[in-house]
Every structure is written in structure tokens, then in C-alpha cells.
Design an enzyme around this catalytic site. Structure first.
Site, PDB file in Angstrom:
ATOM      1  CG  ASN A 152      -6.609  -1.074   1.898  1.00  0.00           C
ATOM      2  OD1 ASN A 152      -5.830  -0.995   0.678  1.00  0.00           O
ATOM      3  ND2 ASN A 152      -6.000  -1.443   2.782  1.00  0.00           N
ATOM      4  CG  HIS A 171      -3.157   3.139   1.765  1.00  0.00           C
ATOM      5  ND1 HIS A 171      -3.850   2.776   0.517  1.00  0.00           N
ATOM      6  CD2 HIS A 171      -3.246   2.033   2.751  1.00  0.00           C
ATOM      7  CE1 HIS A 171      -4.225   1.455   0.772  1.00  0.00           C
ATOM      8  NE2 HIS A 171      -3.756   1.136   2.158  1.00  0.00           N
ATOM      9  CB  CYS A 195      -0.962  -0.053   1.160  1.00  0.00           C
ATOM     10  SG  CYS A 195      -2.000  -1.674   1.221  1.00  0.00           S
TER      11      CYS A 195
HETATM   12  N1  COA Z   1     -17.775  -8.517  10.974  1.00  0.00           N
HETATM   13  C1  COA Z   1     -18.248  -8.647  12.284  1.00  0.00           C
HETATM   14  N2  COA Z   1     -17.282  -8.748  13.419  1.00  0.00           N
HETATM   15  C2  COA Z   1     -15.987  -8.653  12.880  1.00  0.00           C
HETATM   16  C3  COA Z   1     -15.494  -8.560  11.639  1.00  0.00           C
HETATM   17  C4  COA Z   1     -16.300  -8.378  10.685  1.00  0.00           C
HETATM   18  N3  COA Z   1     -16.119  -8.228   9.585  1.00  0.00           N
HETATM   19  N4  COA Z   1     -14.187  -8.661  11.870  1.00  0.00           N
HETATM   20  C5  COA Z   1     -13.952  -8.856  13.263  1.00  0.00           C
HETATM   21  N5  COA Z   1     -14.745  -8.800  13.938  1.00  0.00           N
HETATM   22  C6  COA Z   1     -14.941  -9.071  15.196  1.00  0.00           C
HETATM   23  C7  COA Z   1     -13.664  -9.651  15.909  1.00  0.00           C
HETATM   24  O1  COA Z   1     -13.833 -11.132  15.741  1.00  0.00           O
HETATM   25  C8  COA Z   1     -13.870  -9.222  17.588  1.00  0.00           C
HETATM   26  O2  COA Z   1     -14.830  -9.890  18.096  1.00  0.00           O
HETATM   27  P1  COA Z   1     -14.515 -10.535  19.445  1.00  0.00           P
HETATM   28  O3  COA Z   1     -14.334  -9.320  20.391  1.00  0.00           O
HETATM   29  O4  COA Z   1     -15.467 -11.178  19.698  1.00  0.00           O
HETATM   30  O5  COA Z   1     -13.126 -11.180  19.330  1.00  0.00           O
HETATM   31  C9  COA Z   1     -14.583  -7.785  17.135  1.00  0.00           C
HETATM   32  O6  COA Z   1     -15.151  -7.844  15.903  1.00  0.00           O
HETATM   33  C10 COA Z   1     -13.474  -6.680  17.267  1.00  0.00           C
HETATM   34  O7  COA Z   1     -12.323  -6.934  16.590  1.00  0.00           O
HETATM   35  P2  COA Z   1     -11.305  -5.846  16.417  1.00  0.00           P
HETATM   36  O8  COA Z   1      -9.988  -6.419  15.590  1.00  0.00           O
HETATM   37  O9  COA Z   1     -10.894  -5.399  17.845  1.00  0.00           O
HETATM   38  O10 COA Z   1     -11.867  -4.832  15.807  1.00  0.00           O
HETATM   39  P3  COA Z   1     -11.289  -3.486  15.210  1.00  0.00           P
HETATM   40  O11 COA Z   1     -11.969  -2.257  16.070  1.00  0.00           O
HETATM   41  O12 COA Z   1      -9.802  -3.374  15.428  1.00  0.00           O
HETATM   42  O13 COA Z   1     -11.431  -3.475  13.822  1.00  0.00           O
HETATM   43  C11 COA Z   1     -10.266  -3.544  11.847  1.00  0.00           C
HETATM   44  C12 COA Z   1     -11.025  -4.279  12.895  1.00  0.00           C
HETATM   45  C13 COA Z   1      -9.682  -4.593  11.047  1.00  0.00           C
HETATM   46  C14 COA Z   1     -11.387  -2.760  11.070  1.00  0.00           C
HETATM   47  C15 COA Z   1      -9.190  -2.440  12.306  1.00  0.00           C
HETATM   48  O14 COA Z   1      -8.292  -3.091  13.275  1.00  0.00           O
HETATM   49  C16 COA Z   1      -8.137  -2.027  11.110  1.00  0.00           C
HETATM   50  O15 COA Z   1      -8.862  -1.193  10.423  1.00  0.00           O
HETATM   51  N6  COA Z   1      -7.019  -2.223  11.275  1.00  0.00           N
HETATM   52  C17 COA Z   1      -6.201  -1.748  10.178  1.00  0.00           C
HETATM   53  C18 COA Z   1      -6.392  -2.629   9.034  1.00  0.00           C
HETATM   54  C19 COA Z   1      -5.935  -2.399   7.632  1.00  0.00           C
HETATM   55  O16 COA Z   1      -6.207  -0.824   7.398  1.00  0.00           O
HETATM   56  N7  COA Z   1      -5.265  -2.878   7.014  1.00  0.00           N
HETATM   57  C20 COA Z   1      -4.308  -2.570   5.858  1.00  0.00           C
HETATM   58  C21 COA Z   1      -3.400  -1.612   5.845  1.00  0.00           C
HETATM   59  S1  COA Z   1      -2.813  -1.220   4.479  1.00  0.00           S
END
Ligand code: COA
Length: 334
Positions: free
Chosen positions: A287, A257, A116
Site C-alpha cells: 500500500n 487504491h 490514500c
Molecule cells: N502476521 C501474522 N499474524 C498477524 C499479523 C501478521 N503480520 N498481523 C496480525 N496478525 C494476527 C492478529 O494478531 C490476529 O491474531 P489473533 O487472532 O491471535 O488475535 C490474527 O492475525 C487475525 O488478525 P485480523 O486482524 O483478524 O486479520 P484480518 O484477516 O482482519 O487481516 C488485515 C488483517 C490488516 C490484513 C486486514 O484487516 C486489512 O487488510 N484491513 C484493512 C487495512 C488497510 O487496508 N489499511 C489501509 C487502508 S488505506
């Protein structure tokens, strides 16, 4: 980094996205998720996915041709086709295929892989060739089809990504419009986000075994990547502004990004930039990796938001881990 000789102007943009749109509600047929969860945690509503009988090269070529037309030059005037992608059609590289598709018959072409961060790294790479006078016109393309490598049964990742391509034409110019850049890598944190090759030994002859493995689906520690982004992106942007003798008050547009609306909002807040200066289109595309910055840039140029002379701050970040920022004035400025 400052440069006092001839420089670079970024003079035209283009983009292309696949027609097929997958909404958040559609994804709840594949995994246990909801429109509400995806919107609240990411800001994403739709993503465009490349269907069968299409290729990364074709999508990239569409974006590049539009950028070349917007720059008002002919494809034969292009000296270098630089394709930032992590999802080539061919592991030997897809840039040469793009070169042929767009008719840039005088250009050399190669791929650049930096996930990215690929577009920002590509733009900076192009600037070096222009500043040294080696080339006059370069098309820098960011294009990715991550849908090929997403595990569509993994709700942690499949809701995030989409496919697309964006491109800009960079020209040698007496006035250098690339005002600053910074680039970083931290391979010790590679396990946070990767699309890695898994070897499977195959005995060939006598004591000789070779690897006959395959690439695995995208694997990501979302929380770690989130923390990394909100810490490193404001830092790298502030550093780039500082080294260019600029402040956040000079910025007309922030084009980050497009990974997550919460990351974009957190960075804008840290930089004290109002929402009106922030370009975001990830609600529509998700993304799109190396494509996201030039895709957002191109839509903002077409919408008449980004105008000649505007100061644009970009920052790419992601797998590697890698991150960087490039600050430029849009268009040919006298
Ligand atoms: N739908 C519903 N629930 C989901 C889910 C989805 N698509 N994906 C994850 N969950 C759940 C998890 O299992 C977790 O459940 P639990 O508490 O029972 O374990 C809960 O939601 C919270 O998960 P968490 O990982 O803490 O959520 P978050 O607030 O951190 O959001 C992301 C998750 C991935 C959206 C966030 O961490 C993020 O954007 N990270 C950066 C990712 C990124 O940009 N990557 C590319 C970079 S180039």
C-alpha cells in the site's frame, strides 16, 4: 457531477519507486509474521522502501517528469504542481520543491493531504481549475513514503505499506473526459486509521505553555478499515457510475487504491467486474497510499493495457476517514 463546458483530459502518466525491495520473508526477521500469512491476508509479496539520502520530493519529481514527457509537453507549460501526500519532507509542503526539481518554473505548487484518497481528491481538484479555464496544464502527483511513519515492530501495520510515487498530466480540453466523481469524509471515524500528533506540554514563560510533541507511528484498526472499504468503495463507485449515466458494463478498467487484494476482489465482485478488467500491482509494492492509483495506472498504460478512450474507474479510500471515486476516459479523445 456533470459539466457541459470546457473540460479535462488526462494525457500522460509516470511513476517512480525506490530500488530497495523488502520481501515478506525479510519482515519475519523484524516481527512474528510469515510470507504465507501476509500473502493470504493481503496479497502483498514485496514492498519498495526509500533509503537514506533520498527524499519524497525527489521520488515525486521523478514520477512527474515522466508524466510530463509522456504528455509531450515541456515542464515550463505546467501551470500547477499538485502534490497529494501525507508524508512531505517539509510540513510547510513539498510541492514547491518538486516544482523546482522538475523545472516547472511557471507553475504554482501546493500539497494536498487526504491520505490514500489523495490522488482522487487531487485529480478532482485539478479538474476544477481546468474547467474554469484558470489553468491549461496541471501535473497531479500522488507520492508517499509511509515507511518513515510505520512502527516496524507492529506486525499489524508494518507488513502493509510501501513507498512510491505516480503522476498524471491533466490538460484543459474541449471534450471533458472526467465523466464523474464523488468525494466523502467521515472524521468521526478518524481513530480507525491515523498518524497523529501527540502533544507534550512545554512551559515557555510565566503561565504560557506550548506544545512540543511529535507525530506518532501509524495506528490502525485493520478490521474496521476493512469493513469500511468493502462497504463504501462499491457504493461510491456505483453512485459515480449512476450519476454519469454509465453502468459497470461500460467499465474497461478498475484501478482501486491498492490496499489489500481481498478488498480489490470484494469490490470487483460486488460490481460484477471480471478479473481481466481489474488492475492490481500491490503484490509488488504494498500500500503506497496516495501513490498507489497513479502507480498502478502508469504500469497499465506502459503495459499497453489501458489505451486511449478506455473508461477507467478509480477509487481511493483510507485515513480521514475519506473515500471517493473518479471516472474518466484515458487520453485525448475526439
Ligand atoms: N502476521 C501474522 N499474524 C498477524 C499479523 C501478521 N503480520 N498481523 C496480525 N496478525 C494476527 C492478529 O494478531 C490476529 O491474531 P489473533 O487472532 O491471535 O488475535 C490474527 O492475525 C487475525 O488478525 P485480523 O486482524 O483478524 O486479520 P484480518 O484477516 O482482519 O487481516 C488485515 C488483517 C490488516 C490484513 C486486514 O484487516 C486489512 O487488510 N484491513 C484493512 C487495512 C488497510 O487496508 N489499511 C489501509 C487502508 S488505506
Amino acid at each position: 457531477m456533470k459539466f457541459d463546458g470546457a473540460g479535462i483530459a488526462i494525457v500522460g502518466s509516470g511513476s517512480a519507486t525506490p530500488q530497495a525491495v523488502v520481501r515478506n520473508d525479510d519482515l519475519s526477521q523484524l516481527v512474528d509474521t510469515s510470507d504465507e500469512w501476509i500473502r493470504a491476508r493481503t496479497g502483498i509479496r514485496n514492498r519498495h522502501l526509500l533509503g537514506e539520502n533520498s527524499s519524497l520530493s525527489e521520488l515525486a519529481a521523478m514520477a512527474a517528469s515522466k508524466a510530463i514527457a509522456a504528455a509531450d509537453i515541456s515542464p515550463e507549460a505546467i501551470d500547477l504542481v499538485l502534490l497529494a501526500t501525507s508524508t512531505p519532507d517539509d510540513l510547510f509542503g513539498s510541492a514547491a520543491k518538486v516544482q523546482a526539481l522538475i523545472g516547472a518554473k511557471n507553475a504554482v505548487a501546493f500539497d494536498l493531504t487526504a491520505a490514500c484518497s489523495g490522488f482522487v481528491f487531487g485529480l478532482v481538484t485539478a479538474a476544477q481549475y481546468l474547467r474554469t479555464g484558470a489553468f491549461q496544464n496541471i501535473v497531479v502527483i500522488g507520492a508517499d513514503v509511509l515507511s518513515r511513519w510505520v512502527d516496524w515492530g507492529d506486525r499489524n501495520t508494518c507488513v502493509l505499506f510501501g513507498d512510491g510515487a505516480g503522476a498524471v498530466v491533466c490538460q484543459r480540453s474541449s471534450q471533458d473526459q472526467l465523466l464523474g466523481f464523488e468525494m466523502y469524509s467521515d472524521g468521526s471515524r478518524n481513530d480507525c486509521l491515523n498518524l497523529s500528533y501527540q502533544e507534550k506540554p512545554k512551559y515557555l514563560i510565566n503561565d504560557v505553555s506550548i506544545q512540543k510533541g511529535d507525530y506518532q507511528a501509524i495506528s490502525m484498526n485493520g478490521r474496521e478499515v476493512y469493513r469500511f472499504a468493502v462497504a463504501k468503495v462499491p457504493e461510491v463507485v456505483e453512485k459515480t457510475l449512476f450519476r454519469a449515466n454509465l453502468t459497470a458494463a461500460d467499465v474497461d478498467w478498475l484501478v482501486l487504491h491498492q490496499a489489500n487484494q481481498r478488498i480489490i476482489d470484494a469490490v470487483a465482485k460486488r460490481l460484477k467486474l471480471p478479473a481481466e478488467k481489474v488492475i492490481a500491482n500491490l503484490h509488488e509494492y504494498g500500500n503506497t497510499s496516495a501513490a498507489s492509483i497513479p502507480l498502478a495506472l502508469d504500469e497499465a498504460v506502459i503495459a499497453g493495457k489501458i489505451k486511449t478512450g478506455d473508461l477507467v474507474v478509480t477509487s481511493g479510500f483510507g485515513a480521514g476517514l475519506s473515500w471517493g471515486s473518479a471516472i474518466f476516459r484515458w487520453g485525448t479523445v475526439d
